[in-house]
Design an enzyme around this catalytic site. Structure first.
Site: not given
Ligand code: F6R
Length: 263
Positions: A66, A135, A137, A142
């Site tokens: 990313d 979380n 990811h 996400e």
């Protein structure tokens, strides 16, 4: 999924470096998928030591997971800059073989399509290193990401922006958008190696390994991966309920990597 629990973060780095070294030994021009963030640090430092000791990664390519959108060019926390510092230079990769999605492109959708095409042109990713968000990811996919997503523009969640604020002088400087490999992109890698270090990752790791497949915990998509290996330390493994099973079953996988399990 193989789950290999080792004592600490340094051991995670040694095990993951061994997975890379074994791949490169039989495929010197291997295509690596590389994560940024804190987690792969021990792996990259261990690989750098092995490169100093004679391991040759100069024919490998590397694809980032990313990149931030809108981060000033040359900013030390752009993932291009981070990968230059932590992977390209210390591991001796050629600059033209390190690919990062172009977060500064005027046409971001085209940049995403170009990135997918570059991965395909390289023959696909042999070994994808992954970290895990608190979380759940992977990459910057996400919660609620499509399980079939391709490389695309994503909005970072408030939790991820807060988690990554430590890399910036001011939390407001954390970019709001990114380009990220999609979950389907990650699924196409031939081997996915998920690294998790520290107690903060324990709830997310328990979901990814033992929870139900769900876009709310994007890493659970690795349950659909053809060859996924989790390498984690004791602290990150703290909420896994089938620990005795993993220790028994992954003995073989761990021995292949030349590491002892913690149990
Ligand atoms: C980084 C990435 C993210 C991180 C994750 C964990 O390229 O794609 O998924 O791996 O946010 O970050 P750390 O390792 O800093 O806890």
């Amino acid at each position: 999924m193989d789950v290999i629990v080792v004592p600490d973060g340094e051991s995670v780095g040694r095990a993951a470096a061994t997975a890379v070294e074994q791949l490169v030994t039989h495929r010197p021009d291997a295509v690596l998928g590389v994560a940024t963030g804190s987690t792969p640090g021990t792996t990259y430092r261990e690989l750098a030591r092995r490169v100093e000791g004679g391991l040759d990664l100069s024919r490998c390519s590397a694809f980032a997971l990313d990149e931030y959108v809108g981060i000033p060019e040359g900013h030390p926390e752009s993932y291009r800059a981070v990968l230059d510092r932590t992977v390209r230079e210390p591991l001796g990769l050629r600059a033209d073989r390190v690919y990062v999605p172009d977060g500064g492109a005027s046409d971001l959708d085209q940049a995403c399509r170009d990135y997918e095409a570059a991965i395909e042109a390289a023959g696909g990713i042999d070994l994808q290193l992954l970290g895990l968000g608190t979380n759940g990811h992977i990459g910057f996919n996400e919660p609620t990401s499509s399980l079939r997503s391709q490389t695309r523009v994503k909005t970072l969640s408030p939790r991820t922006r807060a988690d990554n604020a430590r890399f910036f002088d001011d939390p407001d400087q954390v970019p709001r958008l990114c380009l990220t490999q999609g979950l389907a992109t990650i699924l196409r890698s031939r081997h996915a190696v998920l690294l998790a270090i520290g107690e903060k990752k324990a709830p997310a790791l328990a979901q990814v390994v033992e929870g139900a497949l769900s876009a709310m915990w994007p890493g659970t998509v690795l349950q659909l991966h053809q060859h996924a290996t989790v390498i984690c330390d004791e602290a990150a493994a703290g909420q896994l309920t089938l620990r005795d099973y993993y220790d028994a079953a992954s003995g073989e996988a761990a021995r292949e990597l030349g590491v002892g399990t913690a149990g």
